[in-house]
Scaffold this active site. Structure first.
Site, PDB file in Angstrom:
ATOM      1  N   ASP A 101       0.830  -1.206   0.000  1.00 31.96           N
ATOM      2  CA  ASP A 101       0.000   0.000   0.000  1.00 31.96           C
ATOM      3  C   ASP A 101       0.865   1.257   0.000  1.00 31.96           C
ATOM      4  O   ASP A 101       1.906   1.300   0.661  1.00 31.96           O
ATOM      5  CB  ASP A 101      -0.900  -0.006   1.241  1.00 31.96           C
ATOM      6  N   ASN A 112      -9.864  -3.262  -7.375  1.00 38.29           N
ATOM      7  CA  ASN A 112      -8.988  -2.357  -8.132  1.00 38.29           C
ATOM      8  C   ASN A 112      -9.460  -2.140  -9.565  1.00 38.29           C
ATOM      9  O   ASN A 112      -8.987  -1.209 -10.239  1.00 38.29           O
ATOM     10  CB  ASN A 112      -7.547  -2.880  -8.141  1.00 38.29           C
TER      11      ASN A 112
END
Length: 256
Positions: free
Chosen positions: A31, A79
């Site tokens: 991340d 995503n």
């Protein structure tokens, strides 16, 4: 922090085994790429490109430390909601990374697997590269690297339930063991340690079944800046934890 200083107490034991307390299975939620780029007034794609160095560094650090299973969360089912241009860039980038580093992974004895890759939007060429790398490294036994790509933990659980139903299993036949046998790669051991970079503290639908008893570490550093020294510090943090699994303290962490 120097690499040498961070390795004290972590690494392969004499004879090639893992040092005491080294987690068998480490999973990373990679991340912070977008924030890394934004802080430098760069497009988000620059953050994704910079992450390649981190991926290789972490693979090497895990392997040399005696970690037997490493899972990386590269692309989630959610995503797909990102801007199409960014998704297209990621697909091209990942394909380039896979093709570029395949010889290194083979030489290092790393067995590669890809968790997910079921959505028809995954380019056929990329899916083929995944299959080729899986085949190329399937005989390796140094470490198993699982790349979660187009992955969703809830989807895996739903698909396992569907598989049991299609197989005619009765309610009494369904146990945790039989259910887990219908998950992708059922030989994968439970995750011992999850590292999520950038300081965010969320599961994000990642390997939900396998992380049930995992320890979590949330380093503040963004993924493109995460290096072997940071990874080893996370292993040290894990070694200081007392894993009780709902019981009382009995053995030092990592002891049978």
């Amino acid at each position: 922090m120097t690499h040498e200083g961070a390795t004290a107490g972590v690494g392969a034991a004499p004879g090639g085994g893992a040092a005491p307390g080294v987690p068998r299975h480490v999973a990373c939620v990679m991340d912070g790429n977008g924030r890394w780029a934004a802080r430098r007034s760069l497009p988000r794609t620059a953050g994704h490109r910079a992450a390649e160095t981190t991926v290789i560094d972490v693979i090497e650090a895990a392997r040399s430390s005696g970690v037997r299973w490493l899972s990386l969360y590269a692309f989630s089912t959610e995503n797909w909601n990102r801007p199409p241009a960014e998704v297209e860039f990621l697909m091209r980038l990942v394909r380039g990374v896979v093709r570029k580093h395949a010889p290194l992974l083979l030489a290092r004895g790393v067995r590669c697997r890809f968790l997910g890759v079921t959505d028809e939007r995954v380019p056929k060429e990329l899916a083929q590269d995944f299959r080729d790398l899986t085949t190329l490294t399937e005989a390796n036994r140094g470490m198993t690297l699982t790349v979660a790509f187009d992955h969703g933990g809830r989807r895996d659980i739903v698909e396992a339930a569907r598989s049991l139903i299609r197989g005619g299993a009765s309610a009494d036949e369904v146990t945790e063991r039989t259910f887990a046998a219908h998950l992708p790669y059922p030989d994968t051991p439970d995750v011992d340690l999850v590292i999520r970079t950038s300081g965010e503290q969320r599961i994000s639908n990642f390997m939900l079944w396998q992380v049930a008893y995992a320890e979590w570490v949330f380093p503040q550093v963004l993924w493109p800046d995460f290096r072997a020294a940071h990874f080893l510090e996370c292993l040290h943090t894990y070694q200081r934890r007392d894993r009780r699994f709902g019981g009382v303290p009995s053995q030092p962490n990592g002891a049978p």
